[in-house]
Design a protein around this motif. Structure first.
Motif, PDB file in Angstrom:
ATOM      1  N   GLY A 198     -50.472  26.488 -40.311  1.00  0.00           N
ATOM      2  CA  GLY A 198     -49.590  27.097 -41.555  1.00  0.00           C
ATOM      3  C   GLY A 198     -49.634  26.291 -43.052  1.00  0.00           C
ATOM      4  N   GLU A 199     -49.021  26.681 -43.729  1.00  0.00           N
ATOM      5  CA  GLU A 199     -49.550  25.842 -45.153  1.00  0.00           C
ATOM      6  C   GLU A 199     -49.291  24.754 -44.837  1.00  0.00           C
ATOM      7  OE1 GLU A 199     -48.174  27.456 -50.258  1.00  0.00           O
ATOM      8  OE2 GLU A 199     -46.997  27.511 -48.306  1.00  0.00           O
ATOM      9  N   TYR A 200     -50.218  23.121 -45.479  1.00  0.00           N
ATOM     10  CA  TYR A 200     -50.172  22.190 -45.246  1.00  0.00           C
ATOM     11  C   TYR A 200     -50.146  21.697 -44.171  1.00  0.00           C
ATOM     12  CZ  TYR A 200     -50.073  23.280 -50.535  1.00  0.00           C
ATOM     13  OH  TYR A 200     -49.785  23.541 -52.167  1.00  0.00           O
ATOM     14  N   ASP A 201     -50.164  22.283 -43.164  1.00  0.00           N
ATOM     15  CA  ASP A 201     -49.968  21.792 -41.835  1.00  0.00           C
ATOM     16  C   ASP A 201     -48.486  21.852 -41.670  1.00  0.00           C
ATOM     17  OD1 ASP A 201     -52.634  22.258 -42.012  1.00  0.00           O
ATOM     18  OD2 ASP A 201     -52.962  19.721 -41.203  1.00  0.00           O
ATOM     19  N   ARG A 202     -47.740  22.782 -42.488  1.00  0.00           N
ATOM     20  CA  ARG A 202     -46.140  22.208 -41.595  1.00  0.00           C
ATOM     21  C   ARG A 202     -45.816  22.766 -40.547  1.00  0.00           C
ATOM     22  NH1 ARG A 202     -41.179  26.186 -44.803  1.00  0.00           N
ATOM     23  NH2 ARG A 202     -39.714  25.293 -43.603  1.00  0.00           N
ATOM     24  N   ASN A 203     -46.386  23.719 -40.010  1.00  0.00           N
ATOM     25  CA  ASN A 203     -46.177  23.881 -38.678  1.00  0.00           C
ATOM     26  C   ASN A 203     -46.584  22.375 -37.393  1.00  0.00           C
ATOM     27  OD1 ASN A 203     -45.285  26.328 -39.548  1.00  0.00           O
ATOM     28  ND2 ASN A 203     -47.337  27.402 -38.819  1.00  0.00           N
ATOM     29  N   LEU A 204     -47.699  22.048 -37.793  1.00  0.00           N
ATOM     30  CA  LEU A 204     -47.980  21.377 -36.594  1.00  0.00           C
ATOM     31  C   LEU A 204     -47.299  20.177 -37.227  1.00  0.00           C
ATOM     32  CD1 LEU A 204     -51.579  20.869 -37.224  1.00  0.00           C
ATOM     33  CD2 LEU A 204     -50.077  22.293 -35.755  1.00  0.00           C
ATOM     34  N   ALA A 205     -45.734  19.791 -38.670  1.00  0.00           N
ATOM     35  CA  ALA A 205     -45.805  18.612 -38.801  1.00  0.00           C
ATOM     36  C   ALA A 205     -43.872  19.131 -38.120  1.00  0.00           C
ATOM     37  CB  ALA A 205     -45.093  18.991 -40.020  1.00  0.00           C
ATOM     38  N   ASP A 206     -43.298  20.095 -38.467  1.00  0.00           N
ATOM     39  CA  ASP A 206     -42.629  20.390 -37.612  1.00  0.00           C
ATOM     40  C   ASP A 206     -42.687  20.347 -36.155  1.00  0.00           C
ATOM     41  OD1 ASP A 206     -41.417  21.106 -39.630  1.00  0.00           O
ATOM     42  OD2 ASP A 206     -41.835  23.240 -39.722  1.00  0.00           O
ATOM     43  N   ILE A 207     -44.086  20.442 -35.350  1.00  0.00           N
ATOM     44  CA  ILE A 207     -43.974  20.092 -33.851  1.00  0.00           C
ATOM     45  C   ILE A 207     -43.732  19.058 -33.683  1.00  0.00           C
ATOM     46  CG2 ILE A 207     -45.288  20.421 -32.090  1.00  0.00           C
ATOM     47  CD1 ILE A 207     -45.982  23.049 -32.851  1.00  0.00           C
ATOM     48  N   GLU A 208     -45.069  18.040 -34.630  1.00  0.00           N
ATOM     49  CA  GLU A 208     -44.748  16.404 -34.427  1.00  0.00           C
ATOM     50  C   GLU A 208     -43.304  15.771 -34.616  1.00  0.00           C
ATOM     51  OE1 GLU A 208     -48.843  15.065 -36.274  1.00  0.00           O
ATOM     52  OE2 GLU A 208     -47.796  15.936 -37.964  1.00  0.00           O
ATOM     53  N   LYS A 209     -42.562  16.153 -35.691  1.00  0.00           N
ATOM     54  CA  LYS A 209     -41.389  15.146 -35.392  1.00  0.00           C
ATOM     55  C   LYS A 209     -40.244  15.690 -34.341  1.00  0.00           C
ATOM     56  CE  LYS A 209     -37.260  15.551 -38.914  1.00  0.00           C
ATOM     57  NZ  LYS A 209     -37.207  15.930 -40.251  1.00  0.00           N
ATOM     58  N   LYS A 210     -40.360  16.705 -33.948  1.00  0.00           N
ATOM     59  CA  LYS A 210     -39.707  17.573 -32.890  1.00  0.00           C
ATOM     60  C   LYS A 210     -39.725  16.886 -31.560  1.00  0.00           C
ATOM     61  CE  LYS A 210     -35.763  19.903 -30.989  1.00  0.00           C
ATOM     62  NZ  LYS A 210     -34.358  19.681 -31.590  1.00  0.00           N
ATOM     63  N   LEU A 211     -41.353  16.454 -31.584  1.00  0.00           N
ATOM     64  CA  LEU A 211     -41.561  16.056 -30.186  1.00  0.00           C
ATOM     65  C   LEU A 211     -42.577  14.819 -30.310  1.00  0.00           C
ATOM     66  CD1 LEU A 211     -43.251  19.106 -28.926  1.00  0.00           C
ATOM     67  CD2 LEU A 211     -40.912  18.100 -28.443  1.00  0.00           C
ATOM     68  N   GLU A 212     -41.865  13.924 -30.669  1.00  0.00           N
ATOM     69  CA  GLU A 212     -42.122  12.160 -31.751  1.00  0.00           C
ATOM     70  C   GLU A 212     -43.804  12.220 -31.028  1.00  0.00           C
ATOM     71  OE1 GLU A 212     -38.996  10.454 -29.462  1.00  0.00           O
ATOM     72  OE2 GLU A 212     -37.834  10.421 -31.516  1.00  0.00           O
TER      73      GLU A 212
END
Length: 334
Positions: free
Chosen positions: A33-47
Motif C-alpha cells: 500500500g501507499e507509504y506501507d499503509r496496509n502493512l501498518a494496519d496489520i501491524e497495529k491490529k495484530l501487534e
C-alpha cells in the motif's frame, strides 16, 4: 510464494519470526500500500512488526499473530495475482474475518465452497467484511425469508440490495422491489412539494444510493422506468402479491405490527424477501409497538426463516461510528 520459519531473534527469544517471499515485486508494492499503509494496519491490529527487505516480508511477533498475518498477506497477494486491487477495505475485511478453515461440502452453499463470498453486480464486486456479514449474505442466497437486525453502518441494506441486483442480473428473479416505511426520524417536516414521487423520494434515497453503486446510471433509469425495479413506501404494498421478485423492507423497526404482517404476507411464488432494521432506532409514536420486534418474536420458531444479527464490531463505516454505538449501548445498560 515461499514461506519459511527463521530462528528466534535475540531480542525476542520466545518468538518465531516468519519470512514471506513474494515473486512479483510490483505486486508486493501494491500489497504494502501507499507509504506501507496496509502493512501498518496489520501491524497495529495484530501487534506485530513487519520488516520489508526486497521482495521479502519478515513478521516479528508471537507465533499465532505471525501465522494470522501470513495468512492475511497471502490472501491479499493472491487477490493481486488474480488481477484485482487491494484497497484499505480489503485489508480491513481480511483482518475482521475469522481464519479460514477447510469445510466439508455440506457445510456451505455450493457457490461458497471456495471459502470466499462475492456478490457480482454490474459495476462492482461486493465482498462481506466481517463473519456476521458473510453469514448474512449466505443466508440471503439460501433462504426465501431472511432478517438482518443490527445497528447502523453494518451493511444490512447495502448487502441485501447487492444480493438482489446479483439475483436479478443472473435471472433468478424478474424484478426488484425495495420498500421503506415513510416515517420521519423525530422531525415534523410538514407537507413536501411536488407529486407523489417527489414527496416519498427523500425517504427512499438510501435505497437509490445503494442501487447507484451496483448498476450503471442509464441502465438503472431504464429499469426504474420499466418498473423492473421499484422503490416504494411500505403503504403501497397493500393488496399486492409479489411473485418472482426480490423484495427488501428496509428500516423495518418503523413498521407497525399490522404493516409488518401485511408486508410479510405479500410473499409470492419464486420470490425472496429480506427484512432489515435496527431495534435501537424506532421512530414510531410512543406506545406503538414495532412490527420488527413482533416478527422476531413470532417467526423465530419457523425453521425456514433466517435471523442474522450484527453488533458494533460489524460496523464498516468510519471507526468513530462503532465507538459511538458502543457508547450508547453502554449508557443503555447502565
Amino acid at each position: 510464494m515461499a514461506l519459511g520459519i527463521l530462528n528466534p531473534t535475540e531480542d525476542q527469544p520466545s518468538d518465531l519470526d516468519v519470512l514471506l517471499e513474494f515473486p512479483d515485486n510490483r505486486l508486493l508494492i501494491d500489497l504494502c500500500g501507499e507509504y506501507d499503509r496496509n502493512l501498518a494496519d496489520i501491524e497495529k491490529k495484530l501487534e506485530i512488526q513487519i520488516v520489508r527487505r526486497g521482495n521479502q516480508l519478515r513478521l516479528i511477533g508471537p507465533a499465532d499473530a505471525n501465522e494470522r498475518a501470513a495468512e492475511i498477506l497471502q490472501a491479499l497477494y493472491q487477490r493481486l495475482e488474480g488481477g484485482r486491487v487491494v484497497e484499505h477495505g480489503d485489508v480491513d475485511r481480511e483482518l475482521r474475518m475469522a481464519p479460514s478453515q477447510e469445510k466439508s461440502p455440506g457445510d456451505q452453499l455450493e457457490m461458497f465452497k471456495g471459502g470466499n463470498v462475492e456478490i457480482k453486480t454490474r459495476k462492482k464486486l461486493v465482498e462481506p467484511r466481517t463473519d456476521a456479514q458473510k453469514a448474512y449474505v449466505q443466508s440471503l442466497f439460501a433462504h426465501e425469508l431472511a432478517f438482518g437486525i443490527g445497528p447502523a453502518g453494518t451493511g444490512k441494506t447495502y448487502l441485501a440490495v447487492a444480493v438482489g441486483v446479483s439475483m436479478f442480473i443472473t435471472g433468478h428473479v424478474d424484478k426488484i422491489i425495495l420498500s421503506r416505511p415513510a416515517v420521519e426520524a423525530g422531525e415534523k417536516l410538514g407537507y413536501l412539494p411536488g407529486d407523489m414521487k417527489d414527496k416519498v423520494d427523500p425517504y427512499m434515497q438510501p435505497l437509490y444510493d445503494a442501487l447507484n453503486d451496483f448498476l450503471p446510471g442509464k441502465q438503472l433509469a431504464k429499469l426504474l422506468e420499466e418498473k423492473r425495479i421499484e422503490i416504494a413506501p411500505l403503504a403501497f404494498m397493500r393488496g399486492r402479491t409479489l411473485s418472482n421478485a426480490y423484495v427488501v423492507l428496509d428500516e423495518a423497526q418503523n413498521a407497525t405490527t399490522m404493516q409488518m404482517k401485511m408486508f410479510l404476507t405479500r410473499l409470492g411464488e419464486g420470490s425472496r424477501m429480506v427484512i432489515t432494521g435496527d431495534r435501537t432506532q424506532i421512530d414510531l409514536p410512543r406506545n406503538v409497538p414495532s412490527g420488527l420486534q413482533d416478527a422476531e418474536r413470532l417467526l423465530k420458531v419457523i425453521p425456514k426463516v433466517s435471523f442474522n444479527y450484527f453488533t458494533s464490531r460489524d460496523v464498516v463505516r468510519h471507526p468513530l461510528v462503532a465507538a459511538i454505538i458502543e457508547a450508547y449501548e453502554a449508557d443503555d445498560k447502565a
